[in-house]
Design a protein around this motif. Structure first.
Motif, PDB file in Angstrom:
ATOM      1  N   ASP A   1       0.817  -1.210   0.000  1.00  0.00           N
ATOM      2  CA  ASP A   1       0.000   0.000   0.000  1.00  0.00           C
ATOM      3  C   ASP A   1       0.856   1.269   0.000  1.00  0.00           C
ATOM      4  OD1 ASP A   1      -2.642   0.966  -0.149  1.00  0.00           O
ATOM      5  OD2 ASP A   1      -2.602   1.540   1.971  1.00  0.00           O
ATOM      6  N   ILE A   2       1.924   1.194  -0.759  1.00  0.00           N
ATOM      7  CA  ILE A   2       2.805   2.355  -0.954  1.00  0.00           C
ATOM      8  C   ILE A   2       2.840   2.624  -2.458  1.00  0.00           C
ATOM      9  CG2 ILE A   2       5.200   3.158  -0.859  1.00  0.00           C
ATOM     10  CD1 ILE A   2       5.515   1.610   1.737  1.00  0.00           C
ATOM     11  N   ASP A   3       2.745   3.882  -2.816  1.00  0.00           N
ATOM     12  CA  ASP A   3       2.660   4.259  -4.224  1.00  0.00           C
ATOM     13  C   ASP A   3       3.823   3.718  -5.058  1.00  0.00           C
ATOM     14  OD1 ASP A   3       0.927   6.162  -5.941  1.00  0.00           O
ATOM     15  OD2 ASP A   3       2.995   6.617  -6.501  1.00  0.00           O
ATOM     16  N   LYS A   4       3.504   3.232  -6.262  1.00  0.00           N
ATOM     17  CA  LYS A   4       4.542   2.597  -7.087  1.00  0.00           C
ATOM     18  C   LYS A   4       5.577   3.590  -7.608  1.00  0.00           C
ATOM     19  CE  LYS A   4       1.696   2.373 -11.279  1.00  0.00           C
ATOM     20  NZ  LYS A   4       2.329   2.922 -12.490  1.00  0.00           N
ATOM     21  N   SER A   5       5.149   4.823  -7.863  1.00  0.00           N
ATOM     22  CA  SER A   5       6.127   5.812  -8.344  1.00  0.00           C
ATOM     23  C   SER A   5       7.100   6.163  -7.213  1.00  0.00           C
ATOM     24  CB  SER A   5       5.425   7.064  -8.854  1.00  0.00           C
ATOM     25  OG  SER A   5       4.828   7.791  -7.815  1.00  0.00           O
ATOM     26  N   TYR A   6       6.559   6.130  -6.019  1.00  0.00           N
ATOM     27  CA  TYR A   6       7.416   6.401  -4.856  1.00  0.00           C
ATOM     28  C   TYR A   6       8.427   5.268  -4.671  1.00  0.00           C
ATOM     29  CZ  TYR A   6       8.777   7.307  -0.050  1.00  0.00           C
ATOM     30  OH  TYR A   6       9.499   7.549   1.075  1.00  0.00           O
ATOM     31  N   ILE A   7       7.983   4.037  -4.846  1.00  0.00           N
ATOM     32  CA  ILE A   7       8.884   2.891  -4.730  1.00  0.00           C
ATOM     33  C   ILE A   7      10.011   2.980  -5.754  1.00  0.00           C
ATOM     34  CG2 ILE A   7       9.034   0.386  -5.071  1.00  0.00           C
ATOM     35  CD1 ILE A   7       6.293   0.162  -3.693  1.00  0.00           C
ATOM     36  N   SER A   8       9.657   3.378  -6.966  1.00  0.00           N
ATOM     37  CA  SER A   8      10.680   3.551  -8.004  1.00  0.00           C
ATOM     38  C   SER A   8      11.740   4.559  -7.554  1.00  0.00           C
ATOM     39  CB  SER A   8      10.037   4.015  -9.301  1.00  0.00           C
ATOM     40  OG  SER A   8      11.021   4.369 -10.249  1.00  0.00           O
ATOM     41  N   GLU A   9      11.270   5.686  -7.004  1.00  0.00           N
ATOM     42  CA  GLU A   9      12.220   6.719  -6.572  1.00  0.00           C
ATOM     43  C   GLU A   9      13.056   6.282  -5.373  1.00  0.00           C
ATOM     44  OE1 GLU A   9      10.475  10.913  -8.002  1.00  0.00           O
ATOM     45  OE2 GLU A   9       9.198   9.894  -6.524  1.00  0.00           O
ATOM     46  N   VAL A  10      12.464   5.534  -4.483  1.00  0.00           N
ATOM     47  CA  VAL A  10      13.229   5.007  -3.345  1.00  0.00           C
ATOM     48  C   VAL A  10      14.326   4.076  -3.861  1.00  0.00           C
ATOM     49  CG1 VAL A  10      13.148   3.487  -1.332  1.00  0.00           C
ATOM     50  CG2 VAL A  10      11.396   5.245  -1.614  1.00  0.00           C
ATOM     51  N   GLU A  11      13.955   3.161  -4.740  1.00  0.00           N
ATOM     52  CA  GLU A  11      14.946   2.205  -5.252  1.00  0.00           C
ATOM     53  C   GLU A  11      16.091   2.924  -5.964  1.00  0.00           C
ATOM     54  OE1 GLU A  11      13.349  -0.957  -7.637  1.00  0.00           O
ATOM     55  OE2 GLU A  11      12.349  -1.927  -5.935  1.00  0.00           O
ATOM     56  N   ASN A  12      15.780   4.071  -6.553  1.00  0.00           N
ATOM     57  CA  ASN A  12      16.823   4.816  -7.266  1.00  0.00           C
ATOM     58  C   ASN A  12      17.553   5.834  -6.386  1.00  0.00           C
ATOM     59  OD1 ASN A  12      16.875   3.862 -10.170  1.00  0.00           O
ATOM     60  ND2 ASN A  12      14.681   4.164  -9.847  1.00  0.00           N
ATOM     61  N   GLY A  13      17.315   5.756  -5.079  1.00  0.00           N
ATOM     62  CA  GLY A  13      18.084   6.565  -4.128  1.00  0.00           C
ATOM     63  C   GLY A  13      17.707   8.022  -4.064  1.00  0.00           C
ATOM     64  N   ARG A  14      16.511   8.348  -4.560  1.00  0.00           N
ATOM     65  CA  ARG A  14      16.125   9.757  -4.577  1.00  0.00           C
ATOM     66  C   ARG A  14      15.213  10.160  -3.426  1.00  0.00           C
ATOM     67  NH1 ARG A  14      16.502   8.937 -10.146  1.00  0.00           N
ATOM     68  NH2 ARG A  14      14.350   8.266 -10.302  1.00  0.00           N
ATOM     69  N   ARG A  15      14.832   9.210  -2.567  1.00  0.00           N
ATOM     70  CA  ARG A  15      13.926   9.510  -1.460  1.00  0.00           C
ATOM     71  C   ARG A  15      14.506   9.084  -0.128  1.00  0.00           C
ATOM     72  NH1 ARG A  15       9.035  12.407  -2.372  1.00  0.00           N
ATOM     73  NH2 ARG A  15       8.415  12.043  -4.515  1.00  0.00           N
ATOM     74  N   ASN A  16      14.211   9.918   0.864  1.00  0.00           N
ATOM     75  CA  ASN A  16      14.677   9.671   2.233  1.00  0.00           C
ATOM     76  C   ASN A  16      13.553   8.975   2.999  1.00  0.00           C
ATOM     77  OD1 ASN A  16      15.926   9.801   4.718  1.00  0.00           O
ATOM     78  ND2 ASN A  16      15.516  11.981   5.019  1.00  0.00           N
ATOM     79  N   ILE A  17      13.509   7.667   2.902  1.00  0.00           N
ATOM     80  CA  ILE A  17      12.381   6.905   3.429  1.00  0.00           C
ATOM     81  C   ILE A  17      12.354   6.899   4.964  1.00  0.00           C
ATOM     82  CG2 ILE A  17      13.580   4.672   3.502  1.00  0.00           C
ATOM     83  CD1 ILE A  17      11.008   3.391   2.360  1.00  0.00           C
ATOM     84  N   SER A  18      11.151   6.887   5.500  1.00  0.00           N
ATOM     85  CA  SER A  18      11.004   6.820   6.961  1.00  0.00           C
ATOM     86  C   SER A  18      11.036   5.369   7.420  1.00  0.00           C
ATOM     87  CB  SER A  18       9.683   7.442   7.381  1.00  0.00           C
ATOM     88  OG  SER A  18       8.602   6.625   6.976  1.00  0.00           O
ATOM     89  N   ILE A  19      11.274   5.187   8.706  1.00  0.00           N
ATOM     90  CA  ILE A  19      11.397   3.833   9.248  1.00  0.00           C
ATOM     91  C   ILE A  19      10.077   3.061   9.143  1.00  0.00           C
ATOM     92  CG2 ILE A  19      10.939   4.487  11.651  1.00  0.00           C
ATOM     93  CD1 ILE A  19      13.514   1.863  10.429  1.00  0.00           C
ATOM     94  N   VAL A  20       8.966   3.768   9.259  1.00  0.00           N
ATOM     95  CA  VAL A  20       7.670   3.092   9.151  1.00  0.00           C
ATOM     96  C   VAL A  20       7.473   2.529   7.735  1.00  0.00           C
ATOM     97  CG1 VAL A  20       5.170   3.482   9.069  1.00  0.00           C
ATOM     98  CG2 VAL A  20       6.499   4.277  11.039  1.00  0.00           C
ATOM     99  N   ASN A  21       7.789   3.311   6.721  1.00  0.00           N
ATOM    100  CA  ASN A  21       7.633   2.812   5.355  1.00  0.00           C
ATOM    101  C   ASN A  21       8.689   1.776   4.994  1.00  0.00           C
ATOM    102  OD1 ASN A  21       5.265   3.970   4.625  1.00  0.00           O
ATOM    103  ND2 ASN A  21       6.154   5.616   3.435  1.00  0.00           N
ATOM    104  N   LEU A  22       9.879   1.938   5.536  1.00  0.00           N
ATOM    105  CA  LEU A  22      10.906   0.926   5.276  1.00  0.00           C
ATOM    106  C   LEU A  22      10.472  -0.417   5.863  1.00  0.00           C
ATOM    107  CD1 LEU A  22      13.611   0.131   4.126  1.00  0.00           C
ATOM    108  CD2 LEU A  22      14.695   0.906   6.251  1.00  0.00           C
ATOM    109  N   GLU A  23       9.903  -0.372   7.051  1.00  0.00           N
ATOM    110  CA  GLU A  23       9.416  -1.623   7.648  1.00  0.00           C
ATOM    111  C   GLU A  23       8.282  -2.227   6.804  1.00  0.00           C
ATOM    112  OE1 GLU A  23       6.895  -1.621  11.060  1.00  0.00           O
ATOM    113  OE2 GLU A  23       7.898  -3.341  11.967  1.00  0.00           O
ATOM    114  N   LYS A  24       7.372  -1.378   6.320  1.00  0.00           N
ATOM    115  CA  LYS A  24       6.293  -1.880   5.466  1.00  0.00           C
ATOM    116  C   LYS A  24       6.859  -2.624   4.263  1.00  0.00           C
ATOM    117  CE  LYS A  24       2.623   1.604   5.981  1.00  0.00           C
ATOM    118  NZ  LYS A  24       1.873   2.624   5.213  1.00  0.00           N
TER     119      LYS A  24
END
Lengths: 72, 72
Positions: A30-53
């Motif tokens: 339940d996390i946006d797919k465009s956001y996941i793409s950006e996280v995987e590419n190192g462009r987002r500073n993910i929070s611990i709650v979303n990282l755990e998800k």
DNA sequence: TAAAAAATTCACTTAAAGTCTAATAGACTA
DNA sequence: TAGTCTATTAGACTTTAAGTGAATTTTTTA
């Protein structure tokens, strides 16, 4: 390599090892797919709650997720 | 116990093991002391960048930080 | 038990996290 | 060479984390 890049690369590695698509992970976590793409590419500073998800969705514990030399 | 609480408790454990005050950690990490207090008490959803800053300041790798049964 | 040191709380601003839609591009397959 | 699958990107938007200040409370110690 900065921490965002390392986390993103690790997430992608684990996802591909399990043969999952970003879309599937997005749906299950339940996390946006465009956001996941950006996280995987190192462009987002993910929070611990979303990282755990994401690690839950990928079927890996945070302990195992960080258990690589990249995080030593 | 939720992930914010677990991370906060772990940060406090590591800090106390090193006999450091929140104020000292605040000074060294350049993160506000009230913010550190709230993180330790599980009230903040910390990002990976700030978590890395704190673990660096505390002299523990992310790998070791997450290497406890709490994160299994 | 008062003073000092350490930690907590709360209210607030601002910077960025995270969402949504839609368009685009590459890779593969029929 | 069109059709599907997957990933990336952009822009506009809402929500929330980051960051701060000041006052209060708790803990430690002289």
């Amino acid at each position: 390599m900065d921490i965002k890049t390392k986390v993103g690369a690790r997430l992608r590695d684990v996802r591909l090892a399990k043969k999952l698509t970003q879309e599937k992970v997005s749906f299950d976590s339940d996390i946006d797919k465009s956001y996941i793409s950006e996280v995987e590419n190192g462009r987002r500073n993910i929070s611990i709650v979303n990282l755990e998800k994401l690690t839950l969705t990928l079927g890996i514990s945070l302990k195992d997720f960080f258990n690589t030399t990249d995080f030593s």
